[in-house]
Motif scaffolding. Sequence first.
Motif, mmCIF file in Angstrom:
data_model
loop_
_atom_site.group_PDB
_atom_site.id
_atom_site.type_symbol
_atom_site.label_atom_id
_atom_site.label_comp_id
_atom_site.label_asym_id
_atom_site.label_seq_id
_atom_site.Cartn_x
_atom_site.Cartn_y
_atom_site.Cartn_z
ATOM 1 N N SER A 29 -13.935 24.193 -8.501
ATOM 2 C CA SER A 29 -13.808 25.343 -9.394
ATOM 3 C C SER A 29 -14.779 25.177 -10.544
ATOM 4 O O SER A 29 -14.930 24.083 -11.090
ATOM 5 N N LYS A 31 -16.083 27.122 -14.204
ATOM 6 C CA LYS A 31 -15.897 28.167 -15.207
ATOM 7 C C LYS A 31 -17.254 28.508 -15.802
ATOM 8 O O LYS A 31 -17.952 27.632 -16.316
ATOM 9 N N SER A 34 -19.689 33.781 -18.478
ATOM 10 C CA SER A 34 -19.332 35.194 -18.378
ATOM 11 C C SER A 34 -19.007 35.530 -16.925
ATOM 12 O O SER A 34 -19.366 34.785 -16.001
ATOM 13 N N PHE A 35 -18.364 36.649 -16.736
ATOM 14 C CA PHE A 35 -18.058 37.134 -15.395
ATOM 15 C C PHE A 35 -19.343 37.316 -14.589
ATOM 16 O O PHE A 35 -19.441 36.887 -13.437
ATOM 17 N N ILE A 60 -12.848 34.504 -6.854
ATOM 18 C CA ILE A 60 -13.372 34.833 -8.175
ATOM 19 C C ILE A 60 -12.228 35.319 -9.051
ATOM 20 O O ILE A 60 -11.544 36.283 -8.708
ATOM 21 N N ARG A 61 -12.008 34.633 -10.158
ATOM 22 C CA ARG A 61 -10.983 34.992 -11.136
ATOM 23 C C ARG A 61 -11.635 35.041 -12.502
ATOM 24 O O ARG A 61 -11.822 34.005 -13.137
ATOM 25 N N TRP A 62 -12.038 36.218 -12.915
ATOM 26 C CA TRP A 62 -12.744 36.460 -14.156
ATOM 27 C C TRP A 62 -13.956 35.546 -14.244
ATOM 28 O O TRP A 62 -14.931 35.761 -13.540
ATOM 29 N N ARG A 63 -13.932 34.493 -15.076
ATOM 30 C CA ARG A 63 -15.096 33.613 -15.229
ATOM 31 C C ARG A 63 -15.004 32.357 -14.374
ATOM 32 O O ARG A 63 -15.909 31.541 -14.394
ATOM 33 N N THR A 64 -13.919 32.176 -13.649
ATOM 34 C CA THR A 64 -13.746 30.983 -12.822
ATOM 35 C C THR A 64 -13.949 31.322 -11.355
ATOM 36 O O THR A 64 -13.312 32.236 -10.826
#
Length: 94
Positions: A29, A31, A34-35, A60-64
């Motif tokens: 993972s 981070k 930004s998205f 994909i979870r926002w920025r992660t």
Amino acid sequence: MALLTDEQVDAALPDLDGWERTDGALRRSVKFDSFLAGIEAVRRVAERAEAADHHPDIDIRWRTVTFALVTHSEGGITDKDVAMAGEINRILAS
């Protein structure tokens, strides 16, 4: 293509910064700032994965962004997964 043993996967992990073996797959993972930076990284990984004909599962979870590698046709982790994990690391470092 042969599945790697647990010992072989464990031996490969020190060279795969950020990766771990979880639920029968290699996972990392990341981070991003930004998205859109995460989406751009996914695009670059997707290009390489398509060229290699070996595609990670990508969440994909926002920025992660989480990458998961397993050779589904073999039912586990193979050399192709280890090689793609290294390639993803190189892509993310550039």
